[in-house]
Design an enzyme around this catalytic site. Structure first.
Site, mmCIF file in Angstrom:
data_model
loop_
_atom_site.group_PDB
_atom_site.id
_atom_site.type_symbol
_atom_site.label_atom_id
_atom_site.label_comp_id
_atom_site.label_asym_id
_atom_site.label_seq_id
_atom_site.Cartn_x
_atom_site.Cartn_y
_atom_site.Cartn_z
ATOM 1 N N GLU A 82 1.884 2.729 20.790
ATOM 2 C CA GLU A 82 3.408 2.892 20.813
ATOM 3 C C GLU A 82 3.743 3.359 21.488
ATOM 4 O O GLU A 82 3.958 4.309 22.251
ATOM 5 C CB GLU A 82 3.188 4.263 19.302
ATOM 6 C CG GLU A 82 4.705 5.026 18.995
ATOM 7 C CD GLU A 82 5.016 5.755 18.484
ATOM 8 O OE1 GLU A 82 4.118 7.201 18.637
ATOM 9 O OE2 GLU A 82 5.690 6.312 16.784
ATOM 10 N N CYS B 252 10.279 7.427 14.998
ATOM 11 C CA CYS B 252 9.577 7.010 14.426
ATOM 12 C C CYS B 252 8.962 5.670 14.046
ATOM 13 O O CYS B 252 8.109 4.591 14.221
ATOM 14 C CB CYS B 252 8.596 8.193 13.871
ATOM 15 S SG CYS B 252 9.528 8.567 12.397
ATOM 16 N N GLU C 10 3.704 14.135 9.534
ATOM 17 C CA GLU C 10 4.437 12.899 9.758
ATOM 18 C C GLU C 10 4.217 12.591 10.941
ATOM 19 O O GLU C 10 4.692 13.225 12.405
ATOM 20 C CB GLU C 10 5.842 12.756 9.669
ATOM 21 C CG GLU C 10 6.203 13.325 8.248
ATOM 22 C CD GLU C 10 6.656 12.555 6.847
ATOM 23 O OE1 GLU C 10 5.626 10.875 7.188
ATOM 24 O OE2 GLU C 10 6.727 12.728 6.074
ATOM 25 N N LYS D 115 8.959 26.333 14.655
ATOM 26 C CA LYS D 115 9.268 26.072 15.958
ATOM 27 C C LYS D 115 9.597 24.730 16.196
ATOM 28 O O LYS D 115 8.727 23.347 16.445
ATOM 29 C CB LYS D 115 7.889 26.323 16.786
ATOM 30 C CG LYS D 115 7.361 26.255 17.677
ATOM 31 C CD LYS D 115 5.990 25.715 18.244
ATOM 32 C CE LYS D 115 5.245 24.632 18.755
ATOM 33 N NZ LYS D 115 6.583 24.092 19.465
HETATM 34 P P1 NAD Z 1 4.160 15.945 19.844
HETATM 35 O O1 NAD Z 1 2.853 15.739 18.550
HETATM 36 O O2 NAD Z 1 3.257 16.427 21.511
HETATM 37 O O3 NAD Z 1 4.646 18.082 19.236
HETATM 38 C C1 NAD Z 1 5.322 17.854 18.642
HETATM 39 C C2 NAD Z 1 5.359 19.598 18.303
HETATM 40 O O4 NAD Z 1 4.161 19.954 18.149
HETATM 41 C C3 NAD Z 1 5.618 20.087 19.139
HETATM 42 O O5 NAD Z 1 6.884 20.928 18.792
HETATM 43 C C4 NAD Z 1 5.131 20.896 20.141
HETATM 44 O O6 NAD Z 1 5.278 22.150 20.810
HETATM 45 C C5 NAD Z 1 3.861 21.138 18.968
HETATM 46 N N1 NAD Z 1 2.858 20.889 19.708
HETATM 47 C C6 NAD Z 1 2.062 20.493 20.589
HETATM 48 N N2 NAD Z 1 1.071 20.842 20.899
HETATM 49 C C7 NAD Z 1 0.047 21.300 19.626
HETATM 50 C C8 NAD Z 1 -0.896 21.668 18.958
HETATM 51 N N3 NAD Z 1 -2.070 21.319 19.501
HETATM 52 N N4 NAD Z 1 -1.017 22.032 17.850
HETATM 53 C C9 NAD Z 1 0.113 22.314 17.888
HETATM 54 N N5 NAD Z 1 1.504 22.610 17.425
HETATM 55 C C10 NAD Z 1 1.079 21.351 18.901
HETATM 56 O O7 NAD Z 1 4.841 15.199 19.880
HETATM 57 P P2 NAD Z 1 6.264 14.458 20.058
HETATM 58 O O8 NAD Z 1 6.254 13.925 22.137
HETATM 59 O O9 NAD Z 1 7.048 16.309 20.717
HETATM 60 O O10 NAD Z 1 7.047 13.395 18.770
HETATM 61 C C11 NAD Z 1 6.967 12.223 19.495
HETATM 62 C C12 NAD Z 1 5.759 12.123 18.046
HETATM 63 O O11 NAD Z 1 5.768 12.417 17.399
HETATM 64 C C13 NAD Z 1 5.414 10.215 18.591
HETATM 65 O O12 NAD Z 1 4.153 10.006 18.103
HETATM 66 C C14 NAD Z 1 6.723 9.670 17.645
HETATM 67 O O13 NAD Z 1 5.719 8.702 16.328
HETATM 68 C C15 NAD Z 1 6.624 11.115 16.445
HETATM 69 N N6 NAD Z 1 7.516 10.744 14.966
HETATM 70 C C16 NAD Z 1 6.837 11.124 14.171
HETATM 71 C C17 NAD Z 1 8.117 11.599 12.674
HETATM 72 C C18 NAD Z 1 7.184 10.301 11.943
HETATM 73 O O14 NAD Z 1 8.296 11.365 10.815
HETATM 74 N N7 NAD Z 1 6.448 9.926 10.830
HETATM 75 C C19 NAD Z 1 9.502 11.131 13.382
HETATM 76 C C20 NAD Z 1 9.326 11.207 14.939
HETATM 77 C C21 NAD Z 1 8.562 11.782 15.679
#
Ligand code: NAD
Length: 473
Positions: A373, A275, A241, A168
């Site tokens: 962050e 990230c 991650e 997804k």
């Molecule tokens: P997010 O957690 O809002 O969303 C990520 C994904 O999860 C999206 O596809 C979203 O639709 C889905 N999602 C949302 N709520 C959900 C739920 N309750 N259950 C299951 N899936 C759900 O994150 P974001 O805002 O898209 O990304 C930013 C964050 O991601 C930042 O905190 C960043 O640090 C982190 N990030 C981490 C890494 C890493 O490798 N550690 C890499 C990139 C981004």
């Protein structure tokens, strides 16, 4: 405006309901994707389950060939893909190109990973060996900052391990991933890779789906916790991650002119929405004034704007919610009277989610803009006196993703690195990930690892088979 379809069971499909995707540079709709729910998910999971029966029996060579086909499809269409990526994600063309070629390179490199059997005992009494078996159907959930790279780093190890996947994308950035789905439709056996789009609400349906065996997720720590909870119902395997608040530590022997530009990009690449971006930059007091001046000077040469325009270095924030969050952190810093070297003073109104390059001059350690962050084009510069003090300050975080040390004395750098509570530490570089080294967070930055053999193992169970050689039967 183009309509993009999902890939389910080897077919490109839609359900007649659509989500619109905006270009963050101008807030115009650039495409539509299917708005899927439980029914489409069930269909995709059933297809993945059927495909798993055959895929798990394939040889490493067959899987490698399929994954190399994915790598080639991305590479051969890189020009189209990177332009589309900029349109939906906002990052400048050069950075979008890096992501597309990086994803193709990662797929090609990881196609060669294998998990060899381990012999535990081989003597007159027993032959005992551990083999790795695929966990089954994987649910992959990815964010909007590196949509293509993250999709590939889920799909590829799943396939290499012998699993099938339902992926997804983020509802903010699904277009390039769905274009790749179209390109690989006939490269991957039907049902092995399914890509399905929907709102955030589709995420928990994946996490809780009874016929999914493992979740691999990249996103925020807050969502990661919900995923862990959702996956606990049937004890799904999970890899998370999550977020980071990475510290860069600059020792007094670093060459100010040479590190200024690198430090700048370690915070501002992808408009800081990385990230593993440097989100706290600790500079030794002896070079603090010179280096902060050099970074602020370099910042003046960087253009903030539409990523599709030549010369843009920093694009818009990817979506409105994140844009408002970054502005809120900047406002908080202004309200508290922290000093800005650049940024913080522009009216952010107008079309597109643009935030000026924002560099703060030694705000307090507990300022929100330091402790949280930011995930935006924000760089707090912080002054330190002693190594012990800076290690303690760097470790004073719930996160533990990565960090960097900048020094001519690389032995000293390693000594400091070994005391940092993070999954990755670079000496004199930043953001370098190898397809063959594990990448994962300590503390609340993650659970498990991706990349390398360690990452691949997470898509498998160990199975020990023991033959009793001296048995009487
Ligand atoms: P997010 O957690 O809002 O969303 C990520 C994904 O999860 C999206 O596809 C979203 O639709 C889905 N999602 C949302 N709520 C959900 C739920 N309750 N259950 C299951 N899936 C759900 O994150 P974001 O805002 O898209 O990304 C930013 C964050 O991601 C930042 O905190 C960043 O640090 C982190 N990030 C981490 C890494 C890493 O490798 N550690 C890499 C990139 C981004």
């Amino acid at each position: 405006m183009t309509d993009y379809k999902n890939l389910i069971d080897g077919k490109l499909v839609d359900n007649g309901e659509w989500l619109e995707v905006l270009n963050p540079a101008n807030e115009q709709v650039v495409g539509r994707v299917p708005a899927c729910g439980k029914d489409e998910l069930d269909t995709a999971v059933a297809a993945a389950r059927r495909a798993f029966k055959e895929w798990k029996k394939t040889s490493a060579e067959e899987r490698q060939k399929v994954v190399q086909g994915i790598a080639a499809a991305i590479k051969d269409n890189a020009d189209e893909l990177y332009r589309l990526l900029t349109t939906e994600q906002g990052k400048p063309h050069a950075q979008a190109q890096q992501e597309i070629y990086g994803a193709a390179g990662l797929a090609a490199a990881q196609s060669t990973l294998t998990l060899d059997e381990v012999v535990n005992q081989d003597d007159e009494q027993r032959l005992s060996r551990t083999r790795r078996v695929p966990v089954g159907v994987v649910g992959g959930i990815v964010p909007w900052n590196f949509p293509v790279m993250m999709a590939i780093q889920k799909i590829v190890p799943a396939l290499v391990a012998g699993c099938t996947i339902v992926l997804k994308p983020s509802p903010f950035t699904p277009l390039t991933t769905l274009r790749i789905a179209e390109l690989i439709k006939d490269v991957v056996p039907a049902g092995t890779v399914n890509i399905i789009t929907g709102e955030d609400s589709l995420g928990p349906m994946i996490t809780e789906h009874p016929d999914i065996d493992k979740i691999t997720f990249t996103g925020s720590t807050a969502t990661g916790k919900k995923i862990m909870e959702g996956a606990s119902g049937d004890l799904k395997r999970i890899t998370l991650e999550l977020g980071g608040n990475d510290a860069s530590i600059v020792l007094p022997d670093a060459d100010v002119e040479k590190v200024a530009e690198q430090l700048f990009w370690s915070s501002f690449s992808n408009a800081g929405q990385v990230c593993i971006a440097a989100k706290r930059v600790y500079i030794h007091k002896d070079i603090y004034d010179d280096l902060s001046k050099a970074i602020a000077e370099y910042a003046k040469s960087v253009v903030v704007g539409d990523g599709s325009q030549q010369g843009t270095g920093v694009g818009p924030i990817q979506n409105k919610k994140q844009y408002e969050r970054v502005l809120e952190l900047i406002q908080d810093a202004k309200d508290n009277g922290y000093k800005f070297l650049t940024g913080g003073d522009k009216d952010p109104s107008g079309t597109g989610y643009y935030v000026p390059i924002t560099i703060l001059d030694n705000p307090p350690e507990d300022a929100r803009i330091v402790a949280e962050e930011q995930f935006g084009p924000v760089m707090p510069l912080l002054k330190f006196d002693s190594i012990d003090e800076v290690i303690e300050r760097a470790n004073n975080s719930e996160y533990g993703l990565a960090g960097a040390v900048w020094t001519k004395d690389t032995d000293k750098g390693v000594e400091i690195a070994e005391q940092l509570e993070t999954g990755t530490v670079w000496i004199n570089e930043f953001m370098h990930l190898s397809p063959f080294s594990p990448f994962g967070g300590h503390k609340q930055s993650g659970f498990g690892a991706e990349y390398g053999v360690d990452g691949l193992k997470e898509f498998t169970y160990p199975q020990v088979i023991t033959v009793k050689r001296d048995a009487v039967v």
